[in-house]
Design an enzyme around this catalytic site. Structure first.
Site, PDB file in Angstrom:
ATOM      1  N   ASP A 448      20.472  33.249  47.058  1.00  0.00           N
ATOM      2  CA  ASP A 448      19.743  35.046  47.144  1.00  0.00           C
ATOM      3  C   ASP A 448      18.422  34.330  47.283  1.00  0.00           C
ATOM      4  O   ASP A 448      17.608  33.810  47.950  1.00  0.00           O
ATOM      5  CB  ASP A 448      19.850  35.090  45.900  1.00  0.00           C
ATOM      6  N   ASP A 756      22.826  36.925  40.451  1.00  0.00           N
ATOM      7  CA  ASP A 756      22.034  37.547  39.687  1.00  0.00           C
ATOM      8  C   ASP A 756      22.695  38.806  38.679  1.00  0.00           C
ATOM      9  O   ASP A 756      22.776  39.106  37.556  1.00  0.00           O
ATOM     10  CB  ASP A 756      20.498  38.567  39.759  1.00  0.00           C
ATOM     11  N   ASP A 760      28.870  38.588  40.722  1.00  0.00           N
ATOM     12  CA  ASP A 760      28.265  36.567  40.773  1.00  0.00           C
ATOM     13  C   ASP A 760      28.755  36.276  39.609  1.00  0.00           C
ATOM     14  O   ASP A 760      29.005  34.562  40.456  1.00  0.00           O
ATOM     15  CB  ASP A 760      26.688  36.232  41.244  1.00  0.00           C
TER      16      ASP A 760
END
Length: 1012
Positions: A448, A756, A760
């Site tokens: 990310d 997070d 996900d």
């Protein structure tokens, strides 16, 4: 009533101070029974339904309840007759009837002395009293396995049991033949050696168990947001008490049993408790029950805690679960196969040795210490025959012990436990053991952007109203626009603001984005959150969605018939929903094509400056015309998503973390591809990727930077063809991340993924290594991951990669070291037995070698820290050979040298050193052990010629080397009877050291030989 009062007064007048509390309880119970009896008669006479539970909170009960605000121990008394059993049963059985009889959620909150808006008092006395009355939010853990358990496990090993039998057999016959004073040496020596091996093995496993227990406690200690005295704060789940008001958001684990207070679109996954896969909708009327251990999959809200710890079903279930620290990793499974294969070879050789020795004994070709023939047919006593056979059998079994590389699984366990402990210090919590070694094979990391590559310390740096930048002076903004901005920011948020008093600084909580926007609104726009919420009603909320990348709220001002829809989200997506915009003066104008292009250029400009761009828009709905019923159910209303009026644009700066560029370079140099997957627009994503070093400034971006929609619209073959070239995927959803992981794995890549959010979870589970974030990660994401990055920093991801490679490298070092010893022992003993009928090394000596090799060697080599040269090699494949060509080269060179040197001593040692047979055997034993000591240095570096590089950093290695040398001196010089050795003079010691030291130049020469 008078009967109850009289009875109460009798009790009160006769009570003694030491029995005060019991007397009060007795009076209350007796009085309640009288009241219940009278109430039953009244209700029966009126033919009304009997509602006994209401008597707990009836005014009559309160009247006769003795006013004890404090018990004898100083604890507060709560809820009158409301017991923990009643509270637990209501949630456990989802009993709406009993909840209504208690006055609903408000009645329970009142009984627990909880303010639904401000929470509990939360001072030390209040918290102590609640824990005393209702228990702490902890559960009884299964007892940790003690040292004695691992000792017993070690004695269950079949080889150890056989050796114990041999020791007992030898001890019995030795004492019978030579008496207790001299007859215990052989059997006792084997027993002591076995004890040392078991003690070290059990101690290592026990220490590992303790490490796993510490990691388990750390993993369970999740953070929860609660409200106390009006302040939203974050505490440990273990600090929650009954009566607390807990804030829940998407991805949270529900920390205790409780009741729903308020919130929006709350969906809960109860599969962990019920096994049902369907999500459960939570609402005040239909289903207000929240069960500990379940997960929030959508929405947000507040809950009132009613039961904690062992009073919840989750607590009882967790206390009965044994944590398995015996989890086998893929590498351990492969090593067990290798051990089994080598063990079969060792068993065959041991059987051959046994056969040869037995034949030589019964044919009269063996002699005792005095040179006399051992077996003389009928003249030999049966005791002597049995004792000799026991010694022969013990020698054969000991060869099996040394031949089987039992230290390999121990080495894996030690290096994994050691690396897990060190990784914790480096901000990485390992949840699954296999992830340590798998990370060393990673070829691709999908990461990310926000909070991982960047610092997640956001700040609003730009504000655009209409087509003009408004940064410092906001006084020129129309009051009407300011009011709408206050509503759009303050009501359409998952964050909160707490200000203890008018003069104190506001405390802002929420996600980094929410905190940045709220801080800007408070300090730059003068927003008063408390005043705003009091003047407005919120009818419906659409929380932020990672797919749509926006959130909305349906609200109205108190006393105003009009309703407003406010939207906040990704700038280009909100802009596409707008048809008009405001000027600074408050005038509304349509957005034409030219204006739309201008806004897109502003958004692109902010993105090129690495800013995250967020837009605010609203629409006014006239209630009479667009919502027919004044009592309309807003919960089923679809928020308007077109013809909005743009309020403004803000740009948030989130700079890259320090050290990220170096970490990315380290990964790329190590042959690991970095792919950034972000929800930001393509321009922001590209700018951050260049800043982090994922992209080069002048790099051709064709097929390198794509958007999620473009990637998902590829055909399967196109995705497989293009996925390796992609470095940045912008405007992606969690499903796009999952799709990329699946494609990469189909291509044979070993993929690590950071995540997070709750959405996900599928990608984290699909990846070979799932890396969740400690600060911003939801509990759902953490539960789906293998490793938790505690500081959310990409540099810590690289640290995990380095440790993963170190684990694999340390195991290979030990394999090379141990197989060298195995090969030497087997060949030396086989050749010596077949040629002369003698085993050069006794059972005790071989057990000592086994202790050095299996346990001390594992400790020395398995605790090497990662070195920089590990990141200069290409990733190691998961299916690649455990023994590389370089290892075979080193192993063969050292084993050949040891075999030649020791067989020379076996056959020519007496003449070379002019010594007797016993001193010769001591020289062989001493030289063999010292060869292993010198070879441990060679094993430290599989390919590097400098085996001393970085040795000063590993004090444990140096300590074990010295310990081995000291113990070897003791064995030779002081324990002659125990080890069957003779003292050596300084020349003989120097000769042994010189022969062993040749291992170093041989290792250096061997590493000069190139291998494919």
């Amino acid at each position: 009533m008078s009967q109850a009062a009289d009875c109460s007064s009798i009790f009160l007048n006769t009570m003694r101070p030491t029995h005060k509390r019991w007397r009060i309880a007795c009076a209350a119970i007796y009085s309640r029974r009288v009241l219940c009896s009278l109430l039953g008669e009244v209700l029966s006479a009126n033919k009304e339904k009997r509602l006994l539970p209401r008597t707990h909170f009836s005014p009559s009960y309160a009247a006769i309840d003795i006013d004890c605000n404090k018990g004898n121990d100083g604890s507060m008394c709560y809820a009158g007759g409301l017991s923990q059993e009643i509270l637990a049963k209501i949630v456990r059985e989802k009993d709406k009837g009993s909840l209504r009889e208690l006055g609903g959620v408000e009645g329970v909150a009142s009984a627990l002395e909880t303010d639904l808006q401000k929470g509990i008092n939360g001072n030390a006395e209040d918290l102590h009293s609640r824990r005393y009355e209702f228990g702490p939010n902890t559960y009884r853990r299964p007892p940790v396995r003690g040292l004695f358990y691992f000792v017993l496990e070690a004695f269950k090993d079949s080889i150890i049991l056989i050796l114990l039998g041999c020791a007992a057999f030898s001890l019995a016959f030795g004492i019978k033949e030579h008496g207790l004073k001299d007859g215990w040496y052989d059997g006792g020596s084997i027993s002591i050696a076995i004890f040392l091996v078991v003690a070290v093995s059990a101690g290592s496993n026990f220490r590992q168990e303790q490490e796993f227990e510490k990691l388990s406690k750390k993993s369970d200690d999740i953070k929860v947001e609660i409200v106390r005295t009006g302040r939203r704060q974050e505490i440990s789940i273990f600090d929650i008490v009954v009566g607390d008001v807990v804030y829940l958001k998407t991805g949270d684990q529900i920390p205790a049993d409780g009741l729903f207070l308020n919130g929006h679109s709350l969906l809960v996954d109860e599969s962990s408790m019920t096994g049902e896969s369907d999500y459960i909708s939570i609402s005040s009327n239909e289903n207000p029950f929240l069960v500990s251990g379940t997960k929030v999959v959508d929405g947000n809200g507040h809950m009132l805690v009613t039961s904690v710890g062992m009073n919840t079903l989750w607590g009882k279930m967790m206390s009965s679960i044994n944590r398995n620290s015996d989890e086998k990793t893929p590498l351990q499974a492969r090593l067990y196969k290798l051990t089994s294969c080598i063990g079969k070879i060792g068993l065959a050789i041991a059987f051959l040795v046994l056969l040869v020795l037995v034949v030589r004994y019964f044919t009269g070709n063996t002699a005792d210490d005095n040179g006399n023939r051992e077996f003389n047919g009928k003249n030999t006593k049966i005791d002597e025959v049995m004792n000799s056979l026991a010694s022969i059998f013990a020698a054969a079994v000991t060869i099996v012990v040394v031949a089987i590389p039992e230290g390999l699984p121990l080495a894996v366990t030690l290096t994994l436990a050691y690396s897990m402990k060190k990784m914790m210090a480096d901000q990485a919590l390992v949840r699954k053991l296999a992830a340590c070694e798998t990370m060393g094979s990673a070829t691709t990391i999908c990461t990310d952007k926000t909070g991982t590559l960047t610092g997640n310390q956001m700040k609003v740096t730009e504000f655009w109203l209409r087509e003009e930048s408004v940064n410092e002076d906001t006084s020129a903004i129309s009051p009407n626009i300011l009011e709408l901005l206050h509503q759009g920011v303050g009501l359409n948020t998952a964050g909160s603001i707490f200000r203890p008093n008018s003069t104190s600084m506001p405390e802002i909580s929420g996600s980094p984005t929410e905190k940045a926007v709220l801080s800007w609104a408070v300090h730059k726009l003068g927003m008063d959150m408390e005043k705003l919420k009091k003047s407005c009603n919120i009818h419906q909320v659409e929380i932020f969605n990672s797919e749509k990348k926006r959130s909305g709220v349906l609200m109205s001002k108190i006393g105003d018939k009009s309703i407003h829809v406010h939207w906040k989200g990704a700038a280009e997506m909100i802009l596409a929903m707008c048809s008009a915009h405001f000027g600074i003066d408050g005038a509304v104008k349509d957005i034409d094509e030219q204006t739309m292009m201008k806004y897109k250029e502003i958004i692109k400009g902010m993105a090129d400056r690495s800013l995250r761009c967020i837009a605010f828009a609203y629409k006014e709905i006239i209630q009479e015309s667009e919502i027919q019923d004044c009592d309309h159910d807003y919960g089923n209303t679809q928020l308007a998503q077109d013809s909005l009026t743009l309020l403004g644009l803000v740009g948030l700066k989130d700079p890259c973390r320090s050290g990220v560029k170096e970490a990315v370079d380290a990964c790329q140099n190590a042959g690991v591809s970095i792919k950034m997957i972000t929800g930001d627009n393509i321009f922001t994503a590209r700018a951050i990727a260049v800043e982090c070093g994922i992209l080069k400034p002048n790099q051709d971006l064709s097929g390198v930077v794509v958007e999620g929609e473009e990637f998902r619209n590829y055909s399967d073959n196109e995705r497989l063809e293009k996925v390796n070239r992609i470095r940045v995927m912008a405007r992606s959803s969690p499903s796009d991340k999952l799709l990329m992981v699946q494609c990469l794995r189909k291509k044979g890549e070993v993929v690590a993924v950071t995540g997070d959010g709750t959405n996900d979870a599928p990608a984290l589970k699909e990846a070979d290594i799932g890396l969740s974030m400690g600060f911003q990660g939801t509990e759902v994401a953490k539960a789906s991951s293998d490793i938790v990055i505690l500081d959310d920093n990409f540099s810590s991801v690289v640290t995990v990669l380095r440790w993963g490679r170190c684990v694999h490298n340390n195991i290979q070092k030990f394999i090379q070291f141990q197989l060298t010893v195995n090969a030497s022992v087997l060949v030396i003993n086989t050749v010596a037995v077949i040629s002369s009928g003698e085993v050069p090394l006794t059972a005790v000596q071989l057990l000592w070698v086994n202790l050095i090799m299996d346990t001390l060697g594992a400790l020395a080599l398995a605790t090497e820290r990662p070195t920089e040269d590990l990141m200069e090699k290409k990733p190691v494949g998961q299916t690649g050979p455990l023994i590389s060509n370089a290892m075979w080269r080193n192993l063969i060179a050292q084993a050949l040298y040891q075999i030649v040197a020791l067989l020379t001593l076996q056959f020519k040692g007496r003449s070379i050193f002019s010594v007797d047979e016993k001193v010769k055997k001591t020289l062989i034993f001493n030289t063999f052990v010292l060869c292993q000591v010198f070879n441990e240095f060679n094993a430290r570096n599989l390919e590097g010629k400098n085996v001393f590089k970085g040795i000063h950093k590993n004090r444990l290695f140096i300590g074990i080397i010295w310990l081995t040398i000291i113990l070897q001196v003791v064995m030779v010089e002081l324990l002659q009877r125990f080890a069957d050795t003779e003292r050596l003079d300084w020349r003989q010691w120097c000769s042994c050291i010189a022969i062993a030291a040749v291992s170093w130049p041989i290792g250096w020469v061997a590493k000069c030989i190139p291998v494919p």
